[in-house]
Structures are given as structure tokens and as C-alpha cells.
Design an enzyme around this catalytic site. Structure first.
Site, PDB file in Angstrom:
ATOM      1  N   ARG A  64      -5.519   6.757  -0.562  1.00 34.26           N
ATOM      2  CA  ARG A  64      -4.560   5.662  -0.421  1.00 34.26           C
ATOM      3  C   ARG A  64      -3.356   5.997  -1.290  1.00 34.26           C
ATOM      4  O   ARG A  64      -3.518   6.387  -2.460  1.00 34.26           O
ATOM      5  CB  ARG A  64      -5.187   4.336  -0.901  1.00 34.26           C
ATOM      6  CG  ARG A  64      -4.173   3.232  -1.180  1.00 34.26           C
ATOM      7  CD  ARG A  64      -4.082   2.243  -0.048  1.00 34.26           C
ATOM      8  NE  ARG A  64      -3.010   1.283  -0.274  1.00 34.26           N
ATOM      9  CZ  ARG A  64      -2.224   0.817   0.701  1.00 34.26           C
ATOM     10  NH1 ARG A  64      -2.386   1.214   1.953  1.00 34.26           N
ATOM     11  NH2 ARG A  64      -1.288  -0.066   0.436  1.00 34.26           N
ATOM     12  N   ASP A 142      13.766  -0.159   3.173  1.00 35.11           N
ATOM     13  CA  ASP A 142      12.702   0.680   2.602  1.00 35.11           C
ATOM     14  C   ASP A 142      13.298   1.970   2.048  1.00 35.11           C
ATOM     15  O   ASP A 142      13.799   2.792   2.812  1.00 35.11           O
ATOM     16  CB  ASP A 142      11.659   0.996   3.685  1.00 35.11           C
ATOM     17  CG  ASP A 142      10.367   1.553   3.099  1.00 35.11           C
ATOM     18  OD1 ASP A 142      10.383   2.007   1.939  1.00 35.11           O
ATOM     19  OD2 ASP A 142       9.348   1.537   3.806  1.00 35.11           O
ATOM     20  N   ARG A 144      11.468   3.927  -0.169  1.00 40.98           N
ATOM     21  CA  ARG A 144      10.378   4.634  -0.842  1.00 40.98           C
ATOM     22  C   ARG A 144      10.307   6.114  -0.459  1.00 40.98           C
ATOM     23  O   ARG A 144      10.407   6.466   0.705  1.00 40.98           O
ATOM     24  CB  ARG A 144       9.041   3.941  -0.543  1.00 40.98           C
ATOM     25  CG  ARG A 144       8.941   2.582  -1.200  1.00 40.98           C
ATOM     26  CD  ARG A 144       7.699   1.866  -0.786  1.00 40.98           C
ATOM     27  NE  ARG A 144       7.678   1.584   0.642  1.00 40.98           N
ATOM     28  CZ  ARG A 144       6.672   0.960   1.242  1.00 40.98           C
ATOM     29  NH1 ARG A 144       5.621   0.593   0.569  1.00 40.98           N
ATOM     30  NH2 ARG A 144       6.729   0.733   2.545  1.00 40.98           N
TER      31      ARG A 144
END
Ligand SMILES: [Zn+2]
Length: 213
Positions: A64, A142, A144
Site C-alpha cells: 500500500r 492532485d 502527488r
């Protein structure tokens, strides 16, 4: 990133990726993990890898890549499902006996920072959705970057991963950064009256694969 004149840039003279890496055993409610702390060269932010079992040389490892969410991960906020996803990931890795959670700091609110995330919450209270709120604030939806996650997994010796995510774009971004994703493992979390609108927006506008049956 290093800036011109940065002391580390001037003295490094090497292609060192991380300034510090330190690790220790960390017993958790999901059993024993090893915690590794990474600081990318020239940065102040510290990222974490929670490692279960011997992962070096592993193919198709359960992983993850989790973006820091103080409100969801620590405070138990019901506005998002981050805390629940993190808990589910650690539990699944513990059950499998092997895997990694890469915990990326500085990813609040899909990269806009904590204060801006809370500003976006104010706008959501007035009826905007999570995407519209960022845009109203003049901020990207976004920002990231997953480069550091790929380098951390590489450092741990991981070869290929099964990625626990509902976000197909994250799979592509990691693969583009050189960490092959062989499978997507869905993360199932509960829908609540507080997060259902947020989850629907993630599905409709951000391409997340969620099941609302
Ligand atoms: Zn969250």
C-alpha cells in the site's frame, strides 16, 4: 528537490538518494512490523515504510502506498476513508505475513497541505465537492508524486508489487516511476453519511474504482 546553493548539493558530490535511513522493530495491534524512516536528500520531510517479513527480492509483493492524512489517519475523521484504508492495509499485510506500507508525508489533501485541505472542507460544507473545492481555491486537484515511493520500495529490494488501491492512476504513476504493478488489490471500506459524497466524487471525477452496491 535541491536548490542551487543548498549546502547538501554543494557537499554531496554523489548520487545519494536518501540522507538518512533508520529502522527498528515496531510492535502494532496488527503484529510486529519493522519501521524504516527515509529522508530524501536535500529535503526535510521524513517518509515511512512499514515492513512485514522478508521483502527483499520479492515479486508480486502486497503493497500500500498511503498518502498522509492527519485528520483521517490520526483523528479518526469520517470525512474521508484514509484511516480505514490504512488500517485495512496493515491488517491484510499482517494476515499475508509479508508486505509493505509506504507512508508518504506531505501528501495532505492530495498534495495541497493541511491548512488548504481544511479550507477545502469549509467550501465543501457550503456544497462544493472535493474536486471543485480545490479548484475554487486556485489549487491543483492532485499534485502527488510517487517517485520517492518507488525509490523506497527499490531500496527494500522489492521487484514487483500488487498494489492495494482503488485508484488506477496511482498504479500507472508508480509504474511510470519504475515500480512494476502486476495487480490491483481493491481496498474495501465502509461508506458513511459523512464520506459518501466524497467517495462518489472520487469515483466520478477521479476515476476511483469503488462499489456502492
Ligand atoms: Zn483522508
Amino acid at each position: 528537490m535541491n536548490k542551487p546553493g543548498d549546502k547538501k548539493t554543494a557537499t554531496a558530490g554523489s548520487d545519494k538518494i536518501f540522507d538518512h535511513i533508520v529502522s527498528s522493530v515496531l510492535p502494532t495491534k496488527h503484529g510486529e512490523f519493522h519501521i524504516h524512516v527515509y529522508q530524501p536528500s536535500g529535503e526535510t520531510v521524513e517518509h515511512v515504510a512499514m515492513v512485514k517479513g522478508d521483502v527483499s527480492g520479492q515479486e508480486s509483493l502486497l503493497v500500500r502506498v498511503h498518502s498522509e492524512c492527519l485528520t483521517g489517519d490520526v483523528m479518526g475523521s469520517l470525512r474521508c476513508d484514509c484511516g480505514e484504508q490504512l488500517d485495512a492495509a496493515l491488517a491484510k499485510i499482517a494476515a499475508e505475513g509479508k508486505g509493505v506500507v509506504v507512508y508518504l508525508r506531505g501528501h495532505e489533501g492530495r498534495g495541497i497541505g493541511l491548512a488548504n485541505k481544511i479550507r477545502a472542507y469549509q467550501l465543501q460544507d457550503q456544497g462544493r465537492d472535493t474536486v471543485e473545492a480545490n479548484l475554487d481555491l486556485g489549487l491543483p486537484v492532485d499534485t502527488r508524486d510517487y517517485q520517492v515511493a518507488a525509490r523506497i520500495l527499490e531500496h527494500l529490494g522489492v521487484k514487483t508489487i500488487r498494489l492495494m488501491t482503488n485508484n488506477p492512476k496511482k498504479m500507472k504513476k508508480l509504474a511510470d516511476c519504475g515500480m512494476p504493478v502486476v495487480e490491483r488489490v481493491p481496498v474495501l471500506t465502509a461508506h458513511t453519511p459523512h464520506n459518501i459524497g466524497y467517495l462518489r466524487t472520487k469515483q466520478e471525477k477521479l476515476g476511483h474504482m469503488l462499489d456502492f452496491e
